[in-house]
Write a protein that holds these residues in place. Structure first.
Motif, mmCIF file in Angstrom:
data_model
loop_
_atom_site.group_PDB
_atom_site.id
_atom_site.type_symbol
_atom_site.label_atom_id
_atom_site.label_comp_id
_atom_site.label_asym_id
_atom_site.label_seq_id
_atom_site.Cartn_x
_atom_site.Cartn_y
_atom_site.Cartn_z
ATOM 1 N N GLN A 1 1.917 0.171 4.183
ATOM 2 C CA GLN A 1 2.237 -1.639 4.694
ATOM 3 C C GLN A 1 1.916 -2.734 3.567
ATOM 4 O O GLN A 1 1.954 -2.393 2.441
ATOM 5 C CB GLN A 1 0.705 -1.914 5.019
ATOM 6 C CG GLN A 1 0.466 -3.434 5.389
ATOM 7 C CD GLN A 1 -1.204 -3.336 6.130
ATOM 8 O OE1 GLN A 1 -1.333 -2.383 6.414
ATOM 9 N NE2 GLN A 1 -1.181 -4.164 6.920
ATOM 10 N N MET A 2 3.224 -3.947 3.492
ATOM 11 C CA MET A 2 3.503 -4.258 2.809
ATOM 12 C C MET A 2 2.783 -5.899 3.347
ATOM 13 O O MET A 2 3.110 -6.455 4.358
ATOM 14 C CB MET A 2 4.785 -4.582 2.856
ATOM 15 C CG MET A 2 5.709 -2.982 2.286
ATOM 16 S SD MET A 2 7.678 -3.396 1.261
ATOM 17 C CE MET A 2 7.731 -3.417 3.489
ATOM 18 N N ALA B 1 1.418 -3.891 -6.901
ATOM 19 C CA ALA B 1 2.108 -5.418 -6.928
ATOM 20 C C ALA B 1 3.571 -5.870 -7.962
ATOM 21 O O ALA B 1 3.544 -5.013 -9.212
ATOM 22 C CB ALA B 1 0.651 -6.418 -7.215
ATOM 23 N N SER B 2 4.298 -6.085 -7.233
ATOM 24 C CA SER B 2 5.927 -6.199 -7.701
ATOM 25 C C SER B 2 6.461 -7.797 -7.930
ATOM 26 O O SER B 2 5.758 -8.158 -6.537
ATOM 27 C CB SER B 2 6.550 -5.640 -7.356
ATOM 28 O OG SER B 2 7.077 -5.455 -5.321
ATOM 29 N N SER B 3 7.265 -7.967 -8.802
ATOM 30 C CA SER B 3 8.256 -8.963 -8.521
ATOM 31 C C SER B 3 8.800 -9.290 -9.528
ATOM 32 O O SER B 3 8.826 -8.939 -10.267
ATOM 33 C CB SER B 3 6.396 -10.745 -9.036
ATOM 34 O OG SER B 3 7.812 -11.730 -8.918
ATOM 35 N N LEU B 4 9.880 -9.938 -8.873
ATOM 36 C CA LEU B 4 11.470 -9.865 -9.620
ATOM 37 C C LEU B 4 11.177 -10.329 -11.569
ATOM 38 O O LEU B 4 11.567 -9.676 -12.723
ATOM 39 C CB LEU B 4 12.344 -10.989 -9.422
ATOM 40 C CG LEU B 4 13.187 -10.811 -9.896
ATOM 41 C CD1 LEU B 4 14.482 -9.758 -9.532
ATOM 42 C CD2 LEU B 4 14.678 -11.908 -9.290
ATOM 43 N N PHE B 5 10.210 -11.617 -11.892
ATOM 44 C CA PHE B 5 9.560 -11.606 -13.049
ATOM 45 C C PHE B 5 8.165 -12.002 -14.062
ATOM 46 O O PHE B 5 8.154 -11.868 -14.936
ATOM 47 C CB PHE B 5 9.669 -12.744 -12.843
ATOM 48 C CG PHE B 5 11.054 -14.017 -12.196
ATOM 49 C CD1 PHE B 5 12.440 -13.599 -12.969
ATOM 50 C CD2 PHE B 5 10.675 -15.155 -11.136
ATOM 51 C CE1 PHE B 5 13.749 -14.342 -12.218
ATOM 52 C CE2 PHE B 5 11.845 -15.178 -10.842
ATOM 53 C CZ PHE B 5 13.785 -15.169 -11.369
ATOM 54 N N TYR B 6 7.297 -10.524 -13.047
ATOM 55 C CA TYR B 6 6.782 -9.992 -13.424
ATOM 56 C C TYR B 6 6.352 -8.512 -13.321
ATOM 57 O O TYR B 6 7.377 -7.161 -12.843
ATOM 58 C CB TYR B 6 5.452 -10.231 -13.009
ATOM 59 C CG TYR B 6 4.903 -11.866 -12.974
ATOM 60 C CD1 TYR B 6 3.995 -12.088 -13.750
ATOM 61 C CD2 TYR B 6 5.580 -12.423 -12.089
ATOM 62 C CE1 TYR B 6 4.284 -13.631 -13.736
ATOM 63 C CE2 TYR B 6 5.913 -13.978 -11.912
ATOM 64 C CZ TYR B 6 4.339 -14.482 -12.696
ATOM 65 O OH TYR B 6 4.685 -15.921 -13.186
ATOM 66 N N ASN C 1 0.739 -1.387 0.054
ATOM 67 C CA ASN C 1 -0.134 -0.003 0.508
ATOM 68 C C ASN C 1 1.155 1.298 -0.371
ATOM 69 O O ASN C 1 1.354 1.418 0.672
ATOM 70 C CB ASN C 1 -1.276 0.644 0.936
ATOM 71 C CG ASN C 1 -1.789 1.098 1.199
ATOM 72 O OD1 ASN C 1 -1.708 2.457 0.435
ATOM 73 N ND2 ASN C 1 -3.367 0.675 1.620
ATOM 74 N N LEU C 2 1.201 2.092 -0.695
ATOM 75 C CA LEU C 2 2.249 3.290 -1.535
ATOM 76 C C LEU C 2 1.861 3.834 -0.412
ATOM 77 O O LEU C 2 2.363 4.831 -0.381
ATOM 78 C CB LEU C 2 1.770 3.274 -2.753
ATOM 79 C CG LEU C 2 2.557 2.538 -3.177
ATOM 80 C CD1 LEU C 2 2.862 2.422 -4.865
ATOM 81 C CD2 LEU C 2 4.346 2.014 -3.055
ATOM 82 N N SER C 3 0.568 4.251 0.249
ATOM 83 C CA SER C 3 0.040 5.400 0.477
ATOM 84 C C SER C 3 0.077 5.196 1.650
ATOM 85 O O SER C 3 0.754 5.944 3.056
ATOM 86 C CB SER C 3 -1.537 5.639 0.728
ATOM 87 O OG SER C 3 -1.869 5.527 -1.022
ATOM 88 N N SER C 4 -0.190 3.684 2.968
ATOM 89 C CA SER C 4 0.642 3.911 3.735
ATOM 90 C C SER C 4 1.822 2.931 4.618
ATOM 91 O O SER C 4 1.587 2.929 5.386
ATOM 92 C CB SER C 4 -0.321 2.848 5.178
ATOM 93 O OG SER C 4 -0.428 1.217 4.129
ATOM 94 N N ILE D 1 -4.423 -7.093 3.380
ATOM 95 C CA ILE D 1 -3.965 -5.979 3.368
ATOM 96 C C ILE D 1 -4.953 -4.542 3.696
ATOM 97 O O ILE D 1 -5.605 -4.276 3.296
ATOM 98 C CB ILE D 1 -2.857 -5.370 2.043
ATOM 99 C CG1 ILE D 1 -2.419 -4.343 2.416
ATOM 100 C CG2 ILE D 1 -3.771 -4.503 1.048
ATOM 101 C CD1 ILE D 1 -1.263 -4.047 1.847
ATOM 102 N N ALA D 2 -4.467 -3.485 4.676
ATOM 103 C CA ALA D 2 -4.985 -2.750 5.197
ATOM 104 C C ALA D 2 -5.635 -1.261 3.732
ATOM 105 O O ALA D 2 -4.532 -1.870 3.231
ATOM 106 C CB ALA D 2 -4.979 -2.344 6.467
#
Length: 242
Positions: free
Chosen positions: A34-35, A56-61, A29-32, A46-47
């Motif tokens: 929280q991960m 949403a992030s990943s090494l291969f995507y 959550n880029l605003s809070s 997630i809150a």
């Protein structure tokens, strides 16, 4: 600050690619700040509140961002990621045609039929020649047939891809493909060794390259894949620092 926490609610969602659900996708959550990460079934919680941005992030995507709307709190959020393809994945290998046993047998049958038809139409050409000269056509036909019969009958071995277990065993037992090669030569951080082996497994490398006489080809793949892997890691880390 208190009002932010009062209005925060739990967002439930799932992460997919074009094939199936995705595990261990980092959800932020880029605003809070929280991960969390998706579980083995691709689900996450997630809150958040209306207006927050989920990342949403990943090494291969490729990364994906989602700005939360009111309806997201009343249904399961679905995030679809697209896989990152490097130049190696775009190369199409064209396998040269190999003459098969069926091809050879077809030629043999065709030749025999042609000779039989010609012998029927021109019997005088196929009479036994005197020993003092001339060509014995029957003998020539026999020699041609033997050429085809003795031709190497190549049968390609079935393709079996190298597994993660194969790679782990290779690193443990090989004097060439050991951890020093990965950390010192390929500059793979020790914490990323297992992830690099998974990256190699995803490339579906032919297990024939595990043979001793094919080590040079496997080493070339390790070196090239190590370069690509480091680029992916550096790109991923750079995005997370932003």
């Amino acid at each position: 600050m208190a009002s932010c926490f009062v209005s925060a609610q739990t967002i439930n969602g799932s992460v997919y690619d074009s094939i199936s659900t995705l595990e261990n996708i980092k959800i932020t959550n880029l605003s809070s700040k929280q991960m969390t990460s998706s579980d083995v079934n691709g689900r996450f919680s997630i809150a958040g509140k209306i207006g927050d941005t989920l990342h949403a992030s990943s090494l291969f995507y490729n990364e994906q961002k989602l700005v939360l709307k009111d309806y997201h709190f009343h249904e399961s959020v679905v995030i679809e990621l697209k896989q990152i393809f490097n130049n190696l994945d775009e190369v199409q290998l064209i396998t040269p045609h190999k003459e098969t046993l069926a091809d050879i047998e077809t030629v043999q049958v065709t030749l025999k039929n042609q000779f039989a038809e010609d012998r029927k139409n021109n019997p005088h050409l196929y009479s036994k020649q005197p020993t003092t000269g001339g060509i014995d056509i029957i003998q020539v036909i026999g020699l041609i047939a033997k050429l085809f019969e003795n031709k190497d009958k190549y049968v390609a071995p079935p393709f079996v891809a190298i597994t993660l277990q194969d790679l782990e065993a290779l690193i443990e037992t090989s004097q060439l493909f050991d951890k020093k090669l990965l950390t010192n030569t390929l500059n793979i951080h020790e914490d990323n060794i297992n992830l690099f082996l998974q990256y190699l497994e995803a490339k579906t490398i032919d297990s024939e390259l595990l043979k001793e006489n094919k080590e040079v080809y496997l080493l070339e793949i390790f070196i090239k894949s190590g370069e690509d892997f480091k680029q992916l890691v550096d790109t991923f880390n750079a995005k997370n620092k932003q």
